[in-house]
Design a protein around this motif. Structure first.
Motif, short mmCIF file in Angstrom:
data_model
loop_
_atom_site.label_atom_id
_atom_site.label_comp_id
_atom_site.label_asym_id
_atom_site.label_seq_id
_atom_site.Cartn_x
_atom_site.Cartn_y
_atom_site.Cartn_z
N CYS A 15 -4.13 -1.06 3.55
CA CYS A 15 -3.22 -1.81 4.44
C CYS A 15 -1.96 -2.21 3.68
N ASP A 16 -2.11 -2.70 2.47
CA ASP A 16 -0.96 -3.12 1.67
C ASP A 16 -0.02 -1.95 1.42
N THR A 17 -0.56 -0.78 1.11
CA THR A 17 0.27 0.41 0.88
C THR A 17 1.05 0.76 2.13
N ILE A 18 0.38 0.76 3.28
CA ILE A 18 1.04 1.12 4.54
C ILE A 18 2.09 0.07 4.92
N VAL A 19 1.76 -1.21 4.78
CA VAL A 19 2.71 -2.28 5.10
C VAL A 19 3.98 -2.14 4.25
N ASN A 20 3.81 -1.92 2.95
CA ASN A 20 4.98 -1.78 2.08
C ASN A 20 5.86 -0.61 2.50
N LYS A 21 5.23 0.49 2.91
CA LYS A 21 6.00 1.66 3.33
C LYS A 21 6.71 1.39 4.66
N ILE A 22 6.03 0.76 5.60
CA ILE A 22 6.65 0.42 6.88
C ILE A 22 7.87 -0.46 6.66
#
Length: 194
Positions: A15-22
């Motif tokens: 989730c953290d990886t996806i949030v940072n990319k978004i």
């Protein structure tokens, strides 16, 4: 409710990886086209559902595609992000607008993946058997919720002091020729998981 399926889908780290990319792509995605959805704040990321698919982002794809393929099998997906800042929400709505109800019952699903934010903001679903009442489900980090695209749903105004970040997906299955055409005509919007 039987028409709602919930899955522990992503880890906190994913989730953290996806949030940072978004967050890093927000301004870029907003420049790709107009906000076509009136049910959120002005100039929303949600309203760019038509011009960008987050499965085309390698860092997101490597996390989501294998899991979605295992759960859903071959399908065409539309995948967009929602960033709701304090005071913002998503009005009640359905998906697959303009598509016959008979098709959506047999050839599609809608879903959301909660990634970040206040868990108690929740998501509301209006089940036909309870109409006009809605049922609120609190969010859980990394949870995927799948449901019928004709189920009315929405997110109340974010009353926390932080952002609420999620991803939405529309899933289409069925005739391979039609699915191929959908992707070839709109590769920025649709992604084929084979």
């Amino acid at each position: 409710m039987e028409s709602l399926k919930r899955y522990d889908f992503l880890t906190q780290e994913e989730c953290d990886t996806i949030v940072n990319k978004i967050l890093s792509l927000e301004d870029t995605v907003k420049r790709l086209g107009p906000d076509l959805y009136d049910g959120t704040s002005e100039d929303s990321l949600t309203g760019r559902y038509h011009c960008f698919n987050y499965l085309n982002v390698p860092e997101i794809n490597t996390i989501l595609e294998p899991k979605l393929k295992k759960l859903l099998g071959p399908c065409v997906l539309q995948c967009w992000a929602n960033i709701l800042r304090p005071g913002e929400g998503i009005e009640s709505h359905t998906h697959f607008e303009g598509v016959p109800e008979n098709y959506t019952k047999h050839h599609g699903a809608t879903g959301n993946i909660f990634l970040y934010g206040d868990l108690t903001t929740g998501t509301y679903y209006n089940f036909p058997e309870l109409s006009p009442l809605s049922v609120k489900y609190d969010n859980k980090i990394g949870e995927l919720t799948l449901f019928s695209p004709i189920l009315v749903h929405g997110v109340p105004k974010n009353t926390s002091g932080d952002m609420r970040i999620s991803m939405a997906i529309d899933v289409r299955v069925g005739d391979e020729i039609l699915l191929n055409a959908l992707v070839s005509e709109n590769p920025e919007r649709y992604y084929y998981i084979r």
